[in-house]
Design an enzyme around this catalytic site. Structure first.
Site, short mmCIF file in Angstrom:
data_model
loop_
_atom_site.label_atom_id
_atom_site.label_comp_id
_atom_site.label_asym_id
_atom_site.label_seq_id
_atom_site.Cartn_x
_atom_site.Cartn_y
_atom_site.Cartn_z
N GLY A 31 -8.66 5.65 5.18
CA GLY A 31 -7.20 5.48 5.72
C GLY A 31 -6.86 4.30 6.45
N GLU A 35 -5.65 -4.73 1.73
CA GLU A 35 -5.43 -5.26 1.04
C GLU A 35 -6.60 -4.92 -0.02
OE1 GLU A 35 -2.34 -5.92 -0.66
OE2 GLU A 35 -4.23 -6.91 -1.94
N HIS A 37 -8.74 -2.73 0.51
CA HIS A 37 -8.36 -1.20 -0.23
C HIS A 37 -7.48 -1.38 -1.34
CE1 HIS A 37 -9.45 0.29 3.77
NE2 HIS A 37 -10.54 0.67 3.25
N LYS A 150 -17.71 -5.78 1.35
CA LYS A 150 -17.60 -5.94 2.61
C LYS A 150 -18.82 -5.18 3.90
CE LYS A 150 -14.59 -5.87 6.08
NZ LYS A 150 -15.93 -4.41 7.63
#
Ligand code: PAF
Length: 287
Positions: A31, A35, A37, A150
């Site tokens: 959650g 951007e 995700h 990332k």
């Protein structure tokens, strides 16, 4: 967009989809969507018939001294963002639904790939990630699962246990999404004050410097690490956790970058620990 909160309901949904012959793409998240995700979800939208996202702050991947309780939870806002992709279904369970009383099974990737980089700093982290991702892929009956570069080490670890356990899910790694400033998008960026946000630009700046030196012919791992460390040290608010270079995707130690290699950094800015990386000799351009 359908919202499921129980194992039973998501299982029934994905069983039916499989009976209809649909391909399913899973985007696991904790959650606090940004951007990065949404880019994973858009990629899933392109590659699979049905997109299922999970929103679950997974307690088993946090150490007791980490930010599990403070981790941002904003499900309504997340749903609005997922609606723009659009995502077909969201799985949003309570911790007790995923880890009910009596729960005692964990996926532990042994060997050195979980012991270096973030694994060295966060004992038990990848055990928690591997466990929850296995459960989520099973529940979603995912043909593909999408992860951001990332967390490059996470991608390597996930690919490892998926191969080792013969899980029939293809793992797709999607490039890092950055702010215009170069800062990699992260749910933890919201912890940064404006001054810290400015200081955090040192992460992408130092990676750019490392990548530029590599492109200019510097292949020595020791020299590249020293250069990146020196660049980070110019920022007084930055405290280095690690600056490392390993072969990619094997994550093995190397002395010179003669094959694609992961230049990965973890840096503390105030109380916030940020990570970023670039694949030297990879396809993508640097930050
Ligand atoms: O990358 C993350 O946000 C988490 O580690 C993941 C993959 C959703 C598992 O909890």
């Amino acid at each position: 967009m359908k919202i499921f909160r129980t194992v039973r309901d998501i299982q029934a949904y994905t069983k039916e989809l499989k009976a209809q012959g649909k391909t399913i793409g899973l985007v696991p998240t904790m959650g606090a969507l940004h951007e990065g995700h949404l880019t994973l979800m858009r990629e899933a939208r392109k590659q699979t018939d049905i997109v299922i996202a999970s929103v679950f702050v997974n307690p088993t991947q946090f150490s007791p001294n980490e930010d599990y309780n403070a981790y941002p939870r904003q499900f309504d806002e997340d749903c609005q963002k997922m609606g723009t992709v659009p995502v077909d279904a969201v799985f949003h369970p309570e911790p007790a639904e995923m880890y009910p009383a009596g729960y005692c099974t964990y996926v532990n990737v042994e060997g050195d790939i979980t012991k270096k980089l973030c694994g060295a700093q966060r004992p038990g982290h990848f055990r928690g990630v591997a466990t929850v991702v296995t459960k989520l892929m099973n529940l979603a009956r995912a043909d593909k699962a999408f992860f951001g570069q990332k967390d490059a080490q996470q991608v390597v670890v996930v690919k490892r246990f998926v191969a080792d356990l013969n899980i029939p899910t293809e793992i797709v790694m999607v490039p890092i999404v950055r702010e215009e400033s170069g800062l990699a998008r992260s749910s933890r960026n919201r912890y940064l004050s404006p001054e810290e946000m400015q200081a955090a630009l040192v992460l992408s700046r130092s990676l750019r410097a490392g990548d530029a030196a590599f492109r200019a012919g510097q292949k020595s791992v020791a020299a590249l690490r020293a250069l990146v460390k020196a660049e980070i040290s110019k920022e007084p608010m930055a405290v280095i956790d690690y600056v490392d270079i390993y072969s990619f995707p094997a994550l093995q130690p190397i002395e010179a970058v003669n094959q694609p290699a992961l230049l990965a950094i973890a840096v503390r800015i105030g109380k916030t620990r940020l990570i970023d990386n670039v694949i030297l000799g990879g396809d993508e351009t640097c930050c």
